[in-house]
Motif scaffolding. Structure first.
Motif, PDB file in Angstrom:
ATOM      1  N   GLU B 351       8.285  -1.190   1.260  1.00 24.96           N
ATOM      2  CA  GLU B 351       7.359  -1.855   2.173  1.00 24.96           C
ATOM      3  C   GLU B 351       5.936  -1.316   2.002  1.00 24.96           C
ATOM      4  O   GLU B 351       4.985  -2.076   1.878  1.00 24.96           O
ATOM      5  N   GLY B 354       4.067  -2.521  -0.899  1.00 23.34           N
ATOM      6  CA  GLY B 354       3.464  -3.828  -0.703  1.00 23.34           C
ATOM      7  C   GLY B 354       2.068  -3.735  -0.109  1.00 23.34           C
ATOM      8  O   GLY B 354       1.177  -4.503  -0.460  1.00 23.34           O
ATOM      9  N   TYR B 355       1.884  -2.774   0.807  1.00 18.30           N
ATOM     10  CA  TYR B 355       0.568  -2.642   1.454  1.00 18.30           C
ATOM     11  C   TYR B 355      -0.481  -2.075   0.499  1.00 18.30           C
ATOM     12  O   TYR B 355      -1.671  -2.235   0.713  1.00 18.30           O
ATOM     13  N   THR B 357      -1.426  -2.919  -2.249  1.00 25.17           N
ATOM     14  CA  THR B 357      -2.251  -3.902  -2.942  1.00 25.17           C
ATOM     15  C   THR B 357      -2.892  -4.863  -1.951  1.00 25.17           C
ATOM     16  O   THR B 357      -3.321  -5.947  -2.308  1.00 25.17           O
ATOM     17  N   ASP B 358      -2.964  -4.461  -0.704  1.00 26.76           N
ATOM     18  CA  ASP B 358      -3.605  -5.310   0.314  1.00 26.76           C
ATOM     19  C   ASP B 358      -5.080  -5.496  -0.018  1.00 26.76           C
ATOM     20  O   ASP B 358      -5.687  -4.652  -0.671  1.00 26.76           O
TER      21      ASP B 358
END
Lengths: 423, 740
Positions: B351, B354-355, B357-358
């Motif tokens: 999880e 995923g962040y 590459t925010d």
């Protein structure tokens, strides 16, 4: 303690209305608020709690307004935030919508309400039903020579007035379950929960005693009806009117209800449920030329049930143009201001599968800034159905005058925060 | 803001208000009053209408009365003379047959913040307290607190206090809570309202009648009560159990705090309480109100500090949703870091990845640092993910990853090799100071494992002239000297160039000095340099960089449900740095947590007492004599002890308050420890009109002991000494009284 002063500001930070309840924080302090907010926003460290000197600002935003409470004390943050939301709620019940316009138009009532809601920095009467008994919008138009006395004030039950009368005594019970879902980009369910609420609409005369019976598993086990279909409720919360001690003893939900609408209880189900509407999506972006979107929606609930008003919002790049759609059912429309395609299906029976294709053009010159990856979100409502299988077994209504009253029950399952991430 | 055409508008308004036809028509009359208010809200000067407005409040219309009282409240401080007119009307309204009017009048009357109003308030307040309508009693009770605030310095009226205590038994729940609130304000100096056994039990019985505000406040007041026996304690906990699951988050929070504080000697009960509020806290964390959600997350983090793993099975609830504001996402990531365990580490890392590459740079970097944090326990997986991120060649990502690596290598030396393998080719993507520093440090410290380290550093040396950040240059110097020790042949030449540049051309003094320092160090021989630079580094297990020890619940229970916890310890310390110390923290829960101004700590009244003292007896202290610290020290050492005594002391010391108080009686403070330091010390000096010096040392070994006072006198004058001591005693007595 709650707040020294309360401010309602417009988007530019200009006070529309303020009330200095305590006088220990100068009204001028608010001038620092907007600057601080912008500065922290720029730094990426914005928080709902800001400080200037000795003054703490606790703020919330509603529509085009900021509601700010100031305090110098090391107080209780959740109390202040709850109070600010209560203020919003009360104003909304008075003006339908709370925004700059409604504040300006209802100047007098806003002042009157602020006076009743809080005194010397302490919350006073915040129940809008009670407030409406003596602060009325009509009060500004009609001639009210004599002022009314807030009768509720002397009651033993603070949430219900005496002497309420209805010709027809009825109770409407809404059992509403919202499904929150979060699915990762690769299709695995990250979070799935059901939040249930039981809302009542009460039109009953006098001081009725109500008792609600549910197919609560704990109750069934207590009374030895273990075989019947029952539901395990978690994290149950009740309205103030419910006698908690009785619930703790024998799981009886008994209460004297407030008049009109209110939320009787809420609960939570943590058991994993199959997502009611499952979405598979392929979003292919060909830089400089086009975006192709394929969305497949599947109703994973009983065939007899039908989901109404299904809205599937699919994100598209902000520079997309010339949309083309093809749907197997329902209609799709492009909302350029929100960078979304909304696919609307009026009625969606369980077990069915539908498809939408969308095609967008992309400009040949790519724009500079990167875009986030917003998720696909879904809205729906399935009547006559609950995920948990909760049932209202009875609603007993007893009033000393002995009238007959009818309870009506409705079950609805709806989408809560229902999101599927895209890659 | 000047109001255009103000004069005309004012005249017109006055005419309207005075017009008997308008006055006869209630609606028109009210409209005229409303126009005045609107003008006032726009910033126009409407003070000239005072007499007309006061007259308007005599009308029967309640809304109009409210409008006028709004006007009077705003204008009264500026026109106290005219405001008296309004006072008479309001006082008359206090005896109006309608309770709504009585309550309103009383509230308006007490809301007038102007001097000299007190004498008009007392009578209406007293009858208000006994009014049969609870609406009026509510206003009257809070009015008592307002009255006292207006009086400021005068004696607390004992009869009034008793009246309020008896109103705690009022049948109206809001009156009860208002009584507590008012007493708290009125008895501030004595430590607030007293919650004894009968009151505590009475409040416990009334809890169910109160609204959510009342409940959370009463729960906070109950913190002050100490049950007499274990049995009573558990009875109370049983009675309040339901409130842990209240539907109002603020009640849940307040109840949790009360439970934690009451059970401070029963750790297992505390743990049990935290298990019971898990559900309510989790639902607050997913609350629709972002602010409540944020507050709950802050508390969850605090709980995790003491009970790691408490929320581990619910880790998915802390996954970020796309539309959440930044502050919530950041809190959630911190929570995820803390609750990670063997079972969920895979999913949590997936999880967080995923962040990384925010689009938001802050969020992406935050996620990378979060992974770096988790790497302390799950090193291999995390280093793998971080290395993978380097492949994206994004500036802010690479920078954050390298910084995470630097901190990690320090704490987990076993991952050094893996990190070193990932480092090559990072340098092109790093532009910011922090990232460069981290990379240079890694290359300097572990350069022997990175084949191209000298060449990367050489690039930095080449471009040192255009380097913007002095910190990067400093780091570069250190790194290069270190690398020179392990790879002399490749580094010697460029080290020479760098040193030359730093000493001869660099404008930043710190960098220059560092350059000179290394130059001279190198002159003393390589062995010496090795001894200085490569001697053992501090041991990370000393907890220099991280503090992973579990904190017992009791270390933060008193901060639970306050702003301090929402700010976090460090920020709160910053926010309150220049404010007077809050007495509540070190003390038992008898003192409530509220910051007080230093000025208000010393009431006007006690100032007068203090002032009066120097003139009595035969001692006059001179105000404008100032000793420097050196002079003081010299004199202090040369003198014999004249007198030693100890004063009773309770609670923490508030240096600002003491200093202010001493200044009033012309005692100069030479030096003083900060609040909370133990032992706490202060040095004072004073001089009388004959030139005799009084030097004093105050010493407090630990909180709640006795204050040791040593006095030295430049001339032996026993009488003057006695007077001086009594002055000192009075001052310290006054300040000590405030502290407890």
């Amino acid at each position: 303690m709650a707040a020294s002063a309360l401010f309602i500001l417009d988007l530019k930070g200009k006070p529309l209305i303020s009330r200095n309840y305590k006088g220990d924080v100068g009204l001028g302090e608010i001038e620092h608020f907007m600057g601080l907010l912008l500065q922290r926003e720029e730094e990426g460290t914005l928080a709902p709690l800001l400080t200037h000197g000795k003054v703490h600002f606790l703020w919330i935003k509603h529509a085009n307004l900021y509601l700010v409470a100031t305090t110098k004390k090391n107080g209780n943050a959740s109390l202040v935030y709850s109070f600010l939301y209560k203020v919003v709620e009360v104003f909304c019940e008075y003006f339908k919508e709370l925004e700059e316009e409604s504040i300006r138009d209802n100047f007098v009532i806003v002042y009157e309400l602020l006076d009743e809601l809080m005194d010397f920095g302490f919350p006073q009467t915040t129940d809008s039903k009670i407030l409406q008994e003596y602060i009325t919008q009509e009060g500004n138009k009609l001639e009210t020579g004599k002022s009314r006395v807030p009768t509720t004030v002397t009651n033993a039950v603070s949430w219900r007035s005496e002497g309420i009368k209805y010709k027809k005594n009825e109770v409407f019970i809404d059992v509403i379950e919202s499904v929150n879902l979060l699915v990762s980009a690769n299709g695995s369910v990250l979070l799935s929960e059901v939040v249930g609420t039981i809302k009542l609409k009460v039109f009953l005369s006098g001081m009725p005693e109500l008792r609600l019976g549910l197919n609560d598993r704990v109750l069934f086990e207590l009374t030895g009806r273990g075989k019947n279909k029952s539901v395990e409720l978690e994290d149950v919360k009740f309205h103030q009117c419910v006698r908690l001690s009785r619930f703790d003893n024998d799981r009886t939900i008994s209460f004297i209800p407030p008049d009109g609408d209110f939320e009787l209880m809420s609960y939570r189900l943590n058991t994993q449920v199959k997502p009611l509407i499952w979405i598979e999506s392929v979003i292919e972006k060909f830089s400089h030329s086009r975006v192709e979107i394929m969305v497949k929606a599947k109703g994973q609930f009983k065939k007899q049930s039908v989901a109404n008003g299904v809205e599937i919002a699919v994100p598209v790049p902000s520079d997309a143009d010339s949309p083309k759609f093809k749907t197997s059912v329902g209609s799709a429309r492009y909302l350029p201001e929100r960078n979304l395609v909304i696919w609307t299906i009026k009625s969606f029976p369980g077990g069915k599968e539908h498809l939408m294709r969308a095609h967008f053009g992309l400009p040949s010159v790519e724009k500079e800034e990167e875009e986030g990856r917003p998720p696909i979100s879904v809205r729906f409502e399935i009547p006559y159905f609950t995920v948990s299988g909760i049932q209202v077994r009875y609603m007993k209504i007893i009033e000393k005058s002995g009238y007959q009253a009818l309870p009506w029950v409705r079950y609805i399952t709806q989408s809560g925060d229902y999101q599927l991430r895209t890659s | 803001m000047p109001y255009l055409g103000g004069e005309d508008a004012l005249r017109e308004l006055r005419r309207a208000l005075a017009n008997p036809h308008v006055q006869a028509d209630r609606l028109r009359y009210r409209a005229a009053v409303l126009r005045v208010i609107r003008h006032m809200a726009q910033g126009a000067d409407v003070s000239g209408l005072f007499p007309e407005m006061v007259k308007a409040s005599a009308a029967a219309d309640v809304v109009q009365k409210k409008l006028v009282s709004l006007y009077v409240r705003a204008q009264a401080p500026r026109q106290p003379q005219l405001a008296l007119l309004a006072v008479n009307t309001l006082r008359k309204d206090c005896a109006h047959p309608s309770p709504a009017v009585r309550g309103l009048a009383l509230r308006s009357l007490c809301g007038l913040r102007m001097p000299g109003i007190q004498e008009y308030l007392r009578q209406p307040l007293l009858s208000g307290l006994r009014d049969k309508a609870s609406y009026v009693r509510r206003a009257a009770v809070l009015g008592c607190a307002k009255l006292l605030k207006l009086q400021g310095d005068s004696e607390v009226d004992g009869a009034l206090v008793n009246e309020l205590y008896s109103l705690l038994r009022d049948q109206d729940p809001i009156v009860v809570v208002n009584c507590l609130r008012a007493l708290e304000e009125i008895l501030k100096k004595e430590g607030g309202v007293v919650i004894n056994k009968p009151i505590a039990h009475h409040l416990l019985n009334r809890m169910a009648d109160l609204d959510q505000w009342g409940q959370s406040e009463v729960l906070t007041f109950l913190l002050r009560y100490r049950p007499r026996s274990e049995e009573e304690l558990f009875d109370i906990l049983n009675l309040l159990d339901g409130y842990l699951k209240s539907s109002s988050p603020s009640v849940v929070m307040a109840a949790t705090k009360l439970f934690l504080m009451l059970a401070r000697e029963y750790p297992h009960v505390q743990t049990d309480v935290l298990v019971r509020v898990k559900g309510p806290l989790l639902s607050a964390c997913t609350s629709e109100s972002r602010e409540l959600c944020f507050t709950a997350l802050c508390h969850v983090r605090q709980i995790l500090g003491s009970l790691p793993g408490h929320f581990s099975s619910h880790y998915k609830k802390f996954f970020c949703s796309y539309s959440e504001p930044h502050y919530i996402k950041c809190q959630k990531m911190e929570v995820l870091c803390e609750l990670v365990n063997d079972e969920n580490v895979q999913q949590v890392l997936e999880e967080l990845k995923g962040y990384c590459t925010d689009v938001s740079v802050e969020l992406a970097q935050g996620a990378i640092f979060a992974i770096g944090n988790i790497a302390r326990t799950y090193t291999e997986q995390c280093v793998g993910i971080l290395t993978e991120l380097l492949g994206l060649q994004q500036e802010h990502i690479t920078s954050a990853v390298v910084q995470a690596f630097r901190d990690l290598v320090w704490l987990c030396p076993q991952c050094t090799d893996a990190v070193c393998r990932a480092l090559p080719s990072c340098e092109d993507a790093i532009q910011d100071s922090e990232g460069k520093q981290a990379l240079i440090w890694l290359l300097g410290t572990h350069g022997e494992k990175v084949p191209n380290a000298p060449y990367v550093l050489e690039d930095f040396v080449e471009n040192v002239k255009s380097e913007m950040f002095p910190a990067v240059k400093m780091e570069l110097l250190t790194a290069l000297v270190r690398l020179f020790l392990s790879r002399p042949a490749e580094c010697q030449d460029m080290l020479g160039r760098l040193l030359y540049y730093c000493i001869e051309e660099e404008m930043d003094m710190a960098v220059r000095d560092r350059g000179l320092f290394y130059y001279r160090l190198l002159q003393s021989g390589v062995e010496e340099v090795k001894r200085v630079l490569c001697s053992p580094k501090s041991d990370p297990s000393l907890g220099l960089l991280e503090d992973q020890t579990e904190r017992p619940v009791n270390t933060w229970a008193s901060e639970f449900n306050t702003l301090a916890l929402v700010y976090g310890r460090e920020r709160w310390a910053l926010v309150t740095a220049y404010q007077p110390a809050e007495p509540s923290y070190a003390c038992s829960p008898c003192t409530d947590s509220r910051s007080r101004d230093t000025e208000s700590l010393i009431s006007e009244e006690s100032k007068e007492i203090l002032k009066a003292h120097p003139d009595t007896g035969n001692l006059t202290l001179i105000s404008d004599v100032y000793l420097t610290a050196e002079e003081f020290e010299k004199t202090w050492l040369s003198l014999e002890m004249s007198c030693h005594l100890s004063l009773p002391w309770c609670g923490t010391v508030q240096p600002d308050a003491i200093q202010t108080a001493l200044h009033v009686v012309h005692i100069q403070t030479i030096a003083m420890s900060k609040a909370g330091v133990q032992p706490w010390k202060a040095y004072l000096s004073a001089q009388d009109d004959t030139g005799c010096l009084f030097l004093t040392e105050l010493l407090l070994e630990a909180a709640d002991s006795e204050m040791q006072v040593s006095v030295k006198q430049s001339e032996a004058k026993p009488e003057a000494l006695q007077t001086f001591l009594s002055v000192l005693r009075t001052v310290m007595g006054a300040v000590a009284g405030l502290g407890s």
